[in-house]
Design a protein around this motif. Structure first.
Motif, PDB file in Angstrom:
ATOM      1  N   THR A  86     104.482  49.804 -46.198  1.00 65.60           N
ATOM      2  CA  THR A  86     104.964  50.682 -47.210  1.00 65.60           C
ATOM      3  C   THR A  86     105.078  52.217 -46.214  1.00 65.60           C
ATOM      4  O   THR A  86     104.282  52.354 -45.374  1.00 65.60           O
ATOM      5  CB  THR A  86     103.854  51.053 -48.234  1.00 65.60           C
ATOM      6  OG1 THR A  86     104.397  52.356 -48.772  1.00 65.60           O
ATOM      7  CG2 THR A  86     102.604  51.301 -47.710  1.00 65.60           C
ATOM      8  N   PRO A  87     106.070  52.798 -46.360  1.00 66.10           N
ATOM      9  CA  PRO A  87     106.337  53.806 -45.494  1.00 66.10           C
ATOM     10  C   PRO A  87     105.776  55.139 -45.947  1.00 66.10           C
ATOM     11  O   PRO A  87     105.642  56.047 -45.287  1.00 66.10           O
ATOM     12  CB  PRO A  87     108.074  54.139 -45.955  1.00 66.10           C
ATOM     13  CG  PRO A  87     108.187  53.517 -47.198  1.00 66.10           C
ATOM     14  CD  PRO A  87     107.377  52.539 -47.127  1.00 66.10           C
ATOM     15  N   ALA A  88     105.069  54.935 -47.026  1.00 64.28           N
ATOM     16  CA  ALA A  88     104.127  56.137 -47.534  1.00 64.28           C
ATOM     17  C   ALA A  88     102.604  55.850 -47.390  1.00 64.28           C
ATOM     18  O   ALA A  88     102.038  55.949 -48.513  1.00 64.28           O
ATOM     19  CB  ALA A  88     104.629  56.386 -48.980  1.00 64.28           C
ATOM     20  N   ARG A  89     102.401  55.166 -46.197  1.00 66.12           N
ATOM     21  CA  ARG A  89     101.005  54.452 -46.179  1.00 66.12           C
ATOM     22  C   ARG A  89      99.912  55.648 -46.132  1.00 66.12           C
ATOM     23  O   ARG A  89      98.858  55.148 -47.032  1.00 66.12           O
ATOM     24  CB  ARG A  89     101.024  53.787 -44.668  1.00 66.12           C
ATOM     25  CG  ARG A  89      99.542  52.996 -44.244  1.00 66.12           C
ATOM     26  CD  ARG A  89      99.657  52.516 -43.310  1.00 66.12           C
ATOM     27  NE  ARG A  89      98.412  51.612 -43.127  1.00 66.12           N
ATOM     28  CZ  ARG A  89      97.658  52.032 -42.164  1.00 66.12           C
ATOM     29  NH1 ARG A  89      97.495  53.324 -41.689  1.00 66.12           N
ATOM     30  NH2 ARG A  89      96.235  51.489 -41.765  1.00 66.12           N
ATOM     31  N   GLU A  90     100.034  56.690 -45.760  1.00 65.64           N
ATOM     32  CA  GLU A  90      99.250  57.549 -45.626  1.00 65.64           C
ATOM     33  C   GLU A  90      99.022  58.148 -47.244  1.00 65.64           C
ATOM     34  O   GLU A  90      97.696  58.527 -47.653  1.00 65.64           O
ATOM     35  CB  GLU A  90      99.383  58.832 -44.616  1.00 65.64           C
ATOM     36  CG  GLU A  90      98.647  60.108 -44.727  1.00 65.64           C
ATOM     37  CD  GLU A  90      99.025  61.341 -43.781  1.00 65.64           C
ATOM     38  OE1 GLU A  90      98.331  62.282 -43.684  1.00 65.64           O
ATOM     39  OE2 GLU A  90      99.983  60.930 -43.167  1.00 65.64           O
ATOM     40  N   GLU A  91     100.020  58.380 -47.753  1.00 68.96           N
ATOM     41  CA  GLU A  91     100.064  58.849 -48.975  1.00 68.96           C
ATOM     42  C   GLU A  91      99.277  57.959 -49.984  1.00 68.96           C
ATOM     43  O   GLU A  91      98.439  58.192 -51.003  1.00 68.96           O
ATOM     44  CB  GLU A  91     101.403  59.349 -49.554  1.00 68.96           C
ATOM     45  CG  GLU A  91     102.074  60.430 -48.885  1.00 68.96           C
ATOM     46  CD  GLU A  91     102.740  60.083 -47.681  1.00 68.96           C
ATOM     47  OE1 GLU A  91     103.278  61.045 -46.991  1.00 68.96           O
ATOM     48  OE2 GLU A  91     102.422  58.649 -47.141  1.00 68.96           O
ATOM     49  N   ALA A  92      99.564  56.591 -49.673  1.00 62.43           N
ATOM     50  CA  ALA A  92      99.010  55.438 -50.716  1.00 62.43           C
ATOM     51  C   ALA A  92      97.262  55.510 -50.540  1.00 62.43           C
ATOM     52  O   ALA A  92      96.640  55.224 -51.394  1.00 62.43           O
ATOM     53  CB  ALA A  92      99.672  54.200 -50.359  1.00 62.43           C
ATOM     54  N   TYR A  93      96.924  55.642 -49.079  1.00 60.72           N
ATOM     55  CA  TYR A  93      95.491  55.684 -48.956  1.00 60.72           C
ATOM     56  C   TYR A  93      94.886  56.861 -49.718  1.00 60.72           C
ATOM     57  O   TYR A  93      93.757  56.857 -50.300  1.00 60.72           O
ATOM     58  CB  TYR A  93      95.337  55.791 -47.627  1.00 60.72           C
ATOM     59  CG  TYR A  93      95.065  54.411 -46.982  1.00 60.72           C
ATOM     60  CD1 TYR A  93      93.659  53.715 -47.165  1.00 60.72           C
ATOM     61  CD2 TYR A  93      96.368  53.588 -46.311  1.00 60.72           C
ATOM     62  CE1 TYR A  93      93.783  52.330 -46.600  1.00 60.72           C
ATOM     63  CE2 TYR A  93      96.053  52.576 -45.675  1.00 60.72           C
ATOM     64  CZ  TYR A  93      94.622  51.768 -45.859  1.00 60.72           C
ATOM     65  OH  TYR A  93      94.837  50.369 -45.511  1.00 60.72           O
ATOM     66  N   LYS A  94      95.450  58.024 -49.503  1.00 61.15           N
ATOM     67  CA  LYS A  94      94.871  59.172 -50.372  1.00 61.15           C
ATOM     68  C   LYS A  94      94.927  59.031 -51.908  1.00 61.15           C
ATOM     69  O   LYS A  94      93.872  59.588 -52.454  1.00 61.15           O
ATOM     70  CB  LYS A  94      95.987  60.654 -49.878  1.00 61.15           C
ATOM     71  CG  LYS A  94      95.659  61.048 -48.471  1.00 61.15           C
ATOM     72  CD  LYS A  94      96.437  62.080 -48.114  1.00 61.15           C
ATOM     73  CE  LYS A  94      96.377  62.749 -46.924  1.00 61.15           C
ATOM     74  NZ  LYS A  94      97.071  64.109 -46.571  1.00 61.15           N
TER      75      LYS A  94
END
Length: 348
Positions: A268-276
């Motif tokens: 996913t290109p939104a990996r950091e946001e997904a983890y948050k």
């Protein structure tokens, strides 16, 4: 896919379809926006009105929300492929999560990015082998009409052995994961284990006619069409709020549950946001919001169930060890046979 190619794809799609094309989850992923999932109805309303605003307030991130069901999300993921997932963090039942996890669509969770993971009950982590976490647990016990049964049930065996309950039993059908759990439950209680399906099917035949539903058991309970059924404690709480004479118990042999597994999609290109987002859901704020809205059992050990909610949310603390472990790989690998044999017994 490179950022340049993503931008070219987005430009081309907008030129072909106009701004409405941005409603496609895969396009959200292409623009590096976090896309999350939930179901329709009261779920969607809660996510839009409460959970997402709470997450945005904590993190400054405003995710896009896709509404659907587990089978739809599974089809979307397979259609998009592992390299370009349409979602950042995907929520659906463990029976679906098990399939995509086995096919390599999810990344193993980086626990350094999930501080709240360490505070989860074992039931929220053991099934996914580190590739996901259960963020919602709706315990399923035995629900019953207190005005229609002389003695409250105490055991799942009562559904077979208590003559007063004959012909008054409701079951979720085999399309619903609760139907599959009930089959495994019968196999476990009366056979050699949850995989002893021959014994399980034989015991189902002994129940005789039952009322079946694929989702809504409350109507049949409210009208008195049934007197007893496997029931979500939260749904019993809502019926009780309406003034109906109902209750729900934790059976001696343990609990079933509807679970919602949250997984981070690989690539996913939104990996950091997904983890948050996942950490917010698993954390004290997210779990408290979910508990108060849906009467689910908090999966985070630090979340206390206030005294005024304990009647409606009775499964917490030590009781979180009472959930039975299921074999979803078995159910998925033999799904057609299991559905056929269930319907031969109870009808479609």
């Amino acid at each position: 896919m490179t950022d340049l190619n993503r931008r070219k794809l987005l430009t081309a799609l907008v030129a072909l379809g106009g701004a409405s094309v941005l409603n496609i989850p895969a396009v959200y992923a292409a623009t590096n926006e976090l896309v999350i999932t939930t179901y329709g109805g009261s779920w969607e309303k809660f996510w839009r009105d409460t959970l997402i605003p709470g997450f945005t307030k904590e993190t400054g991130i405003t995710p896009k929300l896709d509404i659907g069901l587990g089978r739809v999300y599974t089809a979307n993921m397979r259609a998009a492929g592992k390299e370009d997932p349409p979602y950042g963090c995907l929520m659906f039942n463990e029976i679906y999560a098990q399939v995509l996890r086995k096919e390599g669509f999810f990344e193993k969770l980086d626990q350094s990015l999930l501080p709240n993971y360490q505070d989860l009950y074992p039931v929220a982590t053991k099934a996914s082998d580190g590739y996901g976490a259960v963020g919602l647990i709706s315990p399923i016990g035995i629900g019953y009409r207190t005005d229609m049964i002389s003695a409250p049930p105490t055991s799942w065996k009562d559904l077979w052995e208590n003559e007063e309950l004959k012909g008054r039993l409701g079951l979720y059908n085999i399309v619903n994961s609760a139907g599959k759990m009930f089959l495994m439950l019968a196999s476990k209680i009366y056979g050699s284990g949850i995989d002893d399906l021959e014994t399980g099917f034989a015991k189902l035949k002994e129940l005789g006619p039952v009322y079946q539903t694929d989702f809504n058991m409350s109507t049949a309970m409210a009208t008195g069409e049934i007197a007893v059924a496997p029931f979500d404690f939260g749904e019993i709480a809502r019926l009780r709020e309406q003034g109906l004479p109902v209750d729900c118990i934790i059976p001696d042999e343990g609990l079933m549950m509807w679970d919602q597994t949250f997984s981070i999609c690989a690539n996913t290109p939104a990996r950091e946001e997904a983890y948050k987002y996942l950490d917010f859901v698993l954390g004290p704020i997210g779990q408290d919001l979910l508990m108060r809205e849906f009467f689910v059992s908090p999966v985070n050990k630090t979340v206390e169930v206030p005294e005024d909610l304990q009647k409606d949310v009775p499964v917490f603390g030590a009781a979180m060890d009472q959930f039975i472990e299921w074999d979803w790989e078995l159910m998925n690998s033999r799904s057609e046979e299991i559905a056929r044999r269930w319907n031969e017994i109870f009808g479609a």
